[in-house]
Design a protein around this motif. Structure first.
Motif, PDB file in Angstrom:
ATOM      1  N   PHE A 194      28.527 -36.289  33.044  1.00  0.00           N
ATOM      2  CA  PHE A 194      28.806 -35.117  32.206  1.00  0.00           C
ATOM      3  C   PHE A 194      30.105 -35.261  31.418  1.00  0.00           C
ATOM      4  O   PHE A 194      30.767 -34.272  31.129  1.00  0.00           O
ATOM      5  N   ARG A 195      30.447 -36.502  31.050  1.00  0.00           N
ATOM      6  CA  ARG A 195      31.699 -36.714  30.325  1.00  0.00           C
ATOM      7  C   ARG A 195      31.502 -37.137  28.877  1.00  0.00           C
ATOM      8  O   ARG A 195      32.477 -37.299  28.166  1.00  0.00           O
ATOM      9  N   THR A 196      30.271 -37.352  28.442  1.00  0.00           N
ATOM     10  CA  THR A 196      30.044 -37.655  27.033  1.00  0.00           C
ATOM     11  C   THR A 196      29.688 -36.359  26.308  1.00  0.00           C
ATOM     12  O   THR A 196      29.265 -35.391  26.939  1.00  0.00           O
ATOM     13  N   PRO A 197      29.865 -36.342  24.986  1.00  0.00           N
ATOM     14  CA  PRO A 197      29.483 -35.127  24.243  1.00  0.00           C
ATOM     15  C   PRO A 197      27.979 -34.881  24.363  1.00  0.00           C
ATOM     16  O   PRO A 197      27.195 -35.818  24.503  1.00  0.00           O
ATOM     17  N   VAL A 198      27.603 -33.651  24.323  1.00  0.00           N
ATOM     18  CA  VAL A 198      26.180 -33.294  24.349  1.00  0.00           C
ATOM     19  C   VAL A 198      25.970 -32.184  23.330  1.00  0.00           C
ATOM     20  O   VAL A 198      26.794 -31.290  23.193  1.00  0.00           O
ATOM     21  N   ASN A 210      19.428 -34.354  18.598  1.00  0.00           N
ATOM     22  CA  ASN A 210      19.567 -35.314  19.693  1.00  0.00           C
ATOM     23  C   ASN A 210      19.921 -36.708  19.197  1.00  0.00           C
ATOM     24  O   ASN A 210      20.647 -37.440  19.868  1.00  0.00           O
ATOM     25  N   ALA A 211      19.444 -37.095  18.022  1.00  0.00           N
ATOM     26  CA  ALA A 211      19.855 -38.384  17.446  1.00  0.00           C
ATOM     27  C   ALA A 211      21.353 -38.372  17.160  1.00  0.00           C
ATOM     28  O   ALA A 211      22.068 -39.341  17.481  1.00  0.00           O
ATOM     29  N   LEU A 212      21.845 -37.289  16.578  1.00  0.00           N
ATOM     30  CA  LEU A 212      23.292 -37.172  16.349  1.00  0.00           C
ATOM     31  C   LEU A 212      24.055 -37.163  17.673  1.00  0.00           C
ATOM     32  O   LEU A 212      25.127 -37.770  17.782  1.00  0.00           O
ATOM     33  N   GLY A 213      23.499 -36.491  18.658  1.00  0.00           N
ATOM     34  CA  GLY A 213      24.129 -36.468  19.980  1.00  0.00           C
ATOM     35  C   GLY A 213      24.238 -37.858  20.586  1.00  0.00           C
ATOM     36  O   GLY A 213      25.267 -38.219  21.163  1.00  0.00           O
ATOM     37  N   ILE A 214      23.182 -38.650  20.444  1.00  0.00           N
ATOM     38  CA  ILE A 214      23.200 -40.023  20.966  1.00  0.00           C
ATOM     39  C   ILE A 214      24.250 -40.854  20.234  1.00  0.00           C
ATOM     40  O   ILE A 214      24.986 -41.625  20.854  1.00  0.00           O
ATOM     41  N   ILE A 215      24.339 -40.694  18.925  1.00  0.00           N
ATOM     42  CA  ILE A 215      25.364 -41.408  18.146  1.00  0.00           C
ATOM     43  C   ILE A 215      26.758 -41.031  18.642  1.00  0.00           C
ATOM     44  O   ILE A 215      27.614 -41.896  18.844  1.00  0.00           O
TER      45      ILE A 215
END
Length: 181
Positions: free
Chosen positions: A133-137, A164-169
């Motif tokens: 839970f430490r990466t942006p979501v 979600n694609a932007l979130g993964i980036i």
């Protein structure tokens, strides 16, 4: 440094607490726990998926109840302050509702955009979970639900794909350049 997402989350929590706080305190006095409200939210969201293509009025009623209960569970948790697992249960419940709604749409529309939305949603949130839970979501469920309320199923799925694609980036950037430890 706090991000715009952190700012928005704090602002929305304050607003929900101001609007729902007195009601939440009353529920806590009655013995209602945040997980009870989360369970109601999940039940309404799953039931909404069942009615997505069957009865528009029931779908809208259930999805609105899902969103209200979802807003209320965090306020109840802050008023009660006793549940340590509630945040994770709420997080998983919200993701599950989105996946159930997307799956219901896929079963009725057989659309590749919806498959892409499901896959990207799973990847984005698995990265978040495995990073502890430490990466942006990025969250997309509320706007996605609104698209579905108005019958824009493909546009709702496309919104989930883009979010979600932007979130993964963002997550990859965070993991690679900020050296998550």
């Amino acid at each position: 440094m706090a991000s715009i997402f952190d700012w928005w989350l704090k602002k929305s929590r304050r607003l929900r607490s101001a609007l729902l706080g007195p009601f939440a305190k009353g529920l806590v006095k009655l013995g209602v726990k945040a997980n009870h409200v989360t369970a109601l939210s999940l039940a309404c969201g799953a039931a909404a998926a069942f009615f997505l293509f069957r009865d528009r009025t029931i779908f809208i009623t259930l999805i609105v109840l899902h969103l209200v209960f979802d807003a209320l569970d965090g306020v109840v948790a802050r008023a009660d302050r006793k549940n340590k697992d509630g945040e994770f249960i709420d997080y998983m419940s919200d993701r599950l509702v989105t996946l159930i709604l997307l799956s219901a749409a896929f079963l009725n529309l057989w659309n590749q955009i919806i498959i892409a939305a499901i896959v990207l949603k799973l990847v984005h949130h698995l990265i978040f979970v495995f990073s502890r839970f430490r990466t942006p979501v990025l969250y997309s469920r509320t706007f996605f639900a609104l698209f579905y309320v108005f019958g824009f199923y493909n546009l709702g799925a496309l919104f989930v794909v883009v979010t979600n694609a932007l979130g993964i980036i963002l997550q990859v950037h965070h993991l690679v350049f900020l050296r998550l430890r």
